[in-house]
Design a protein around this motif. Sequence first.
Motif, PDB file in Angstrom:
ATOM      1  N   HIS A   4       0.839  -1.196   0.000  1.00  0.00           N
ATOM      2  CA  HIS A   4       0.000   0.000   0.000  1.00  0.00           C
ATOM      3  C   HIS A   4       0.875   1.248   0.000  1.00  0.00           C
ATOM      4  O   HIS A   4       1.945   1.262   0.603  1.00  0.00           O
ATOM      5  CB  HIS A   4      -0.908   0.022   1.233  1.00  0.00           C
ATOM      6  N   SER A  15       3.725   0.292   2.656  1.00  0.00           N
ATOM      7  CA  SER A  15       3.582  -0.662   3.748  1.00  0.00           C
ATOM      8  C   SER A  15       2.960  -1.955   3.251  1.00  0.00           C
ATOM      9  O   SER A  15       2.229  -1.977   2.262  1.00  0.00           O
ATOM     10  CB  SER A  15       2.732  -0.077   4.880  1.00  0.00           C
ATOM     11  N   VAL A  16       3.268  -3.022   3.983  1.00  0.00           N
ATOM     12  CA  VAL A  16       2.720  -4.331   3.664  1.00  0.00           C
ATOM     13  C   VAL A  16       2.575  -5.101   4.971  1.00  0.00           C
ATOM     14  O   VAL A  16       3.402  -4.967   5.875  1.00  0.00           O
ATOM     15  CB  VAL A  16       3.621  -5.096   2.656  1.00  0.00           C
ATOM     16  N   THR A  17       1.496  -5.876   5.069  1.00  0.00           N
ATOM     17  CA  THR A  17       1.288  -6.721   6.233  1.00  0.00           C
ATOM     18  C   THR A  17       1.380  -8.172   5.784  1.00  0.00           C
ATOM     19  O   THR A  17       0.701  -8.583   4.846  1.00  0.00           O
ATOM     20  CB  THR A  17      -0.088  -6.450   6.880  1.00  0.00           C
ATOM     21  N   HIS A  21       2.192  -9.091  10.617  1.00  0.00           N
ATOM     22  CA  HIS A  21       3.272  -8.156  10.935  1.00  0.00           C
ATOM     23  C   HIS A  21       3.393  -7.128   9.818  1.00  0.00           C
ATOM     24  O   HIS A  21       3.350  -7.484   8.641  1.00  0.00           O
ATOM     25  CB  HIS A  21       4.609  -8.882  11.095  1.00  0.00           C
ATOM     26  N   GLU A  22       3.569  -5.866  10.186  1.00  0.00           N
ATOM     27  CA  GLU A  22       3.654  -4.797   9.190  1.00  0.00           C
ATOM     28  C   GLU A  22       5.101  -4.352   8.979  1.00  0.00           C
ATOM     29  O   GLU A  22       5.844  -4.127   9.930  1.00  0.00           O
ATOM     30  CB  GLU A  22       2.818  -3.595   9.629  1.00  0.00           C
ATOM     31  N   GLU A  24       7.496  -1.467   6.599  1.00  0.00           N
ATOM     32  CA  GLU A  24       7.293  -0.176   5.954  1.00  0.00           C
ATOM     33  C   GLU A  24       8.573   0.375   5.355  1.00  0.00           C
ATOM     34  O   GLU A  24       9.674  -0.010   5.752  1.00  0.00           O
ATOM     35  CB  GLU A  24       6.744   0.848   6.935  1.00  0.00           C
TER      36      GLU A  24
END
Length: 93
Positions: A4, A15-17, A21-22, A24
């Motif tokens: 995203h 960012s990505v999960t 867990h995220e 960035e």
Amino acid sequence: MDIHTNEDGAHGRYSVTVDGHEAEMTYSRTSPHLIIIDHTGVPDALRGKGVGQALAQHAVEAARAGGWKIMPLCPFMRAQMQRHPEWQDVANS
């Protein structure tokens, strides 16, 4: 990976999960033609899974699509740019 992009004025974030867990990558837009990537954060639980690499690749693809250059102040992104000579078309030189 579903990465995203969020931009708020001159500041942006990819960012990505993954597995709850995220991770960035943050940047600042200094002009319509230049971004400075200043931070990449990948939780220990995601290390070794290619998440940081995916964020870096996403930044390069976004730069190509947007016609801008990347200044990698973040040590991780700087190392990735050095490892990938095919990314030099978006490197700020």
